[in-house]
Design an enzyme around this catalytic site. Structure first.
Site, PDB file in Angstrom:
ATOM      1  N   GLY A 154       0.784  -1.236   0.000  1.00 28.22           N
ATOM      2  CA  GLY A 154       0.000   0.000   0.000  1.00 28.22           C
ATOM      3  C   GLY A 154       0.812   1.281   0.000  1.00 28.22           C
ATOM      4  N   SER A 155       2.037   1.243  -0.521  1.00 25.50           N
ATOM      5  CA  SER A 155       2.824   2.480  -0.481  1.00 25.50           C
ATOM      6  C   SER A 155       2.258   3.539  -1.436  1.00 25.50           C
ATOM      7  CB  SER A 155       4.298   2.203  -0.786  1.00 25.50           C
ATOM      8  OG  SER A 155       4.503   1.889  -2.132  1.00 25.50           O
ATOM      9  N   ASN A 156       1.705   3.121  -2.560  1.00 25.48           N
ATOM     10  CA  ASN A 156       1.072   4.112  -3.452  1.00 25.48           C
ATOM     11  C   ASN A 156      -0.173   4.706  -2.804  1.00 25.48           C
ATOM     12  OD1 ASN A 156       2.341   4.513  -6.232  1.00 25.48           O
ATOM     13  ND2 ASN A 156       2.486   2.296  -5.979  1.00 25.48           N
ATOM     14  N   HIS A 214       1.065   0.723 -13.242  1.00 24.10           N
ATOM     15  CA  HIS A 214       1.759  -0.515 -13.605  1.00 24.10           C
ATOM     16  C   HIS A 214       3.254  -0.231 -13.663  1.00 24.10           C
ATOM     17  CE1 HIS A 214       2.412  -4.416 -15.416  1.00 24.10           C
ATOM     18  NE2 HIS A 214       3.197  -3.839 -16.301  1.00 24.10           N
ATOM     19  N   LEU A 219      -5.399  -6.465 -20.449  1.00 25.60           N
ATOM     20  CA  LEU A 219      -4.585  -6.424 -19.224  1.00 25.60           C
ATOM     21  C   LEU A 219      -3.426  -5.428 -19.382  1.00 25.60           C
ATOM     22  CD1 LEU A 219      -3.925  -7.674 -16.404  1.00 25.60           C
ATOM     23  CD2 LEU A 219      -2.380  -9.218 -17.636  1.00 25.60           C
ATOM     24  N   THR A 263       9.755   4.823  -5.946  1.00 27.69           N
ATOM     25  CA  THR A 263       9.867   6.209  -5.455  1.00 27.69           C
ATOM     26  C   THR A 263       9.214   7.174  -6.442  1.00 27.69           C
ATOM     27  OG1 THR A 263      11.952   5.572  -4.481  1.00 27.69           O
ATOM     28  CG2 THR A 263      11.558   7.906  -4.665  1.00 27.69           C
TER      29      THR A 263
HETATM   30  C1  GRF Z   1       3.595  -1.027  -7.517  1.00 24.01           C
HETATM   31  O1  GRF Z   1       4.847  -1.287  -8.068  1.00 24.01           O
HETATM   32  C2  GRF Z   1       2.567  -0.810  -8.600  1.00 24.01           C
HETATM   33  O2  GRF Z   1       3.087  -0.212  -9.753  1.00 24.01           O
HETATM   34  C3  GRF Z   1       2.141  -2.212  -8.921  1.00 24.01           C
HETATM   35  O3  GRF Z   1       2.134  -2.887  -7.691  1.00 24.01           O
HETATM   36  C4  GRF Z   1       3.032  -2.234  -6.787  1.00 24.01           C
HETATM   37  C5  GRF Z   1       2.237  -1.853  -5.597  1.00 24.01           C
HETATM   38  O4  GRF Z   1       3.037  -1.346  -4.570  1.00 24.01           O
HETATM   39  N1  GRF Z   1       0.863  -2.242  -9.598  1.00 24.01           N
HETATM   40  P1  GRF Z   1       2.344  -0.694  -3.283  1.00 24.01           P
HETATM   41  O5  GRF Z   1       1.404  -1.734  -2.716  1.00 24.01           O
HETATM   42  O6  GRF Z   1       1.633   0.539  -3.728  1.00 24.01           O
HETATM   43  O7  GRF Z   1       3.468  -0.409  -2.356  1.00 24.01           O
END
Ligand code: GRF
Length: 216
Positions: free
Chosen positions: A19-21, A115, A150, A178
């Site tokens: 869940g970092s995004n 992605h 996809l 990052t």
């Molecule tokens: C990220 O690399 C995103 O591009 C891909 O899955 C990963 C998710 O990372 N779809 P996070 O859970 O947001 O840390």
């Protein structure tokens, strides 16, 4: 950055993992992105992002896909929970489930995914390892609208980083990640302010159809 006259864009964020995004998006909303995270929903009960979101004061839900024998039944249950929050935009932020075309049709033009590759290169999994194995000089991440193909919907924007000679998949993924944390809030901000839409199968930014993603 925020315009008091425009109601904030309501987001539901779908995750499967750390869940970092999602967290970067929460930070951006706090910093003035005109959007609110109404809920964070995971298909994985053990997703590390769920306690992280809870600590952050976000509403969380789990819809475990293993509880459903059929893919369509899981998608229906997920859609029911998403629609409960009446989102303007559904955000796939590391959501690792392939969804049915019915689910995609329901949110067509109002669902974005991030992605980890420079699409159209490397749809699917293990993108960083593949880019290294192919000797690519650059790799990155792309935000796109979600369609039936996809990782193949209309491309919105990307970021790219250098692939260094001593990179392995993990170091490269970390460097890309990052930049993902800047890319996704930026693209969601465009959508939230009405600058970005999907029309006739293309991403449109500031009334211009994009024939290639905006490089950030
Ligand atoms: C990220 O690399 C995103 O591009 C891909 O899955 C990963 C998710 O990372 N779809 P996070 O859970 O947001 O840390």
């Amino acid at each position: 950055m925020s315009d008091e006259s425009v109601p904030p864009c309501r987001l539901v964020v779908l995750i499967s993992g750390r869940g970092s995004n999602m967290l970067a998006l929460a930070d951006a909303c706090e910093a003035g992105l005109p959007a609110t995270i109404e809920a964070v929903i995971s298909n994985e009960p053990d997703a590390a992002g769920i306690p992280v979101a809870t600590q952050r004061g976000l509403r969380t839900e789990v819809v475990p896909h293993r509880d459903y024998a059929e893919r369509a039944d899981f998608d229906a249950a997920l859609a029911e929970r998403i629609d409960h929050y009446a989102p303007d935009l559904v955000v796939m932020a590391g959501f690792m489930r392939i969804v049915t075309s019915g689910f995609i049709a329901r949110y067509l033009g109002r669902m974005l995914n991030i992605h980890p590759s420079l699409l159209p290169a490397y749809p699917g999994l293990h993108t960083h390892a593949k880019a290294i194995a192919d000797g690519r000089k650059r790799h990155g991440a792309t935000v796109h609208f979600v369609t039936d193909t996809l990782d193949g919907g209309p491309l919105v924007a990307n970021v790219s980083v250098e692939v260094k000679p001593d990179d392995d998949a993990d170091t490269l993924a970390a460097r890309v990640l990052t930049r993902e944390h800047e890319l996704f809030p930026q693209a969601i901000g465009w959508y939230a302010t009405g600058r970005l839409s999907m029309q006739a199968g293309l991403a449109v930014l500031d009334n211009k159809p994009l024939d290639s993603p905006i490089a950030l």
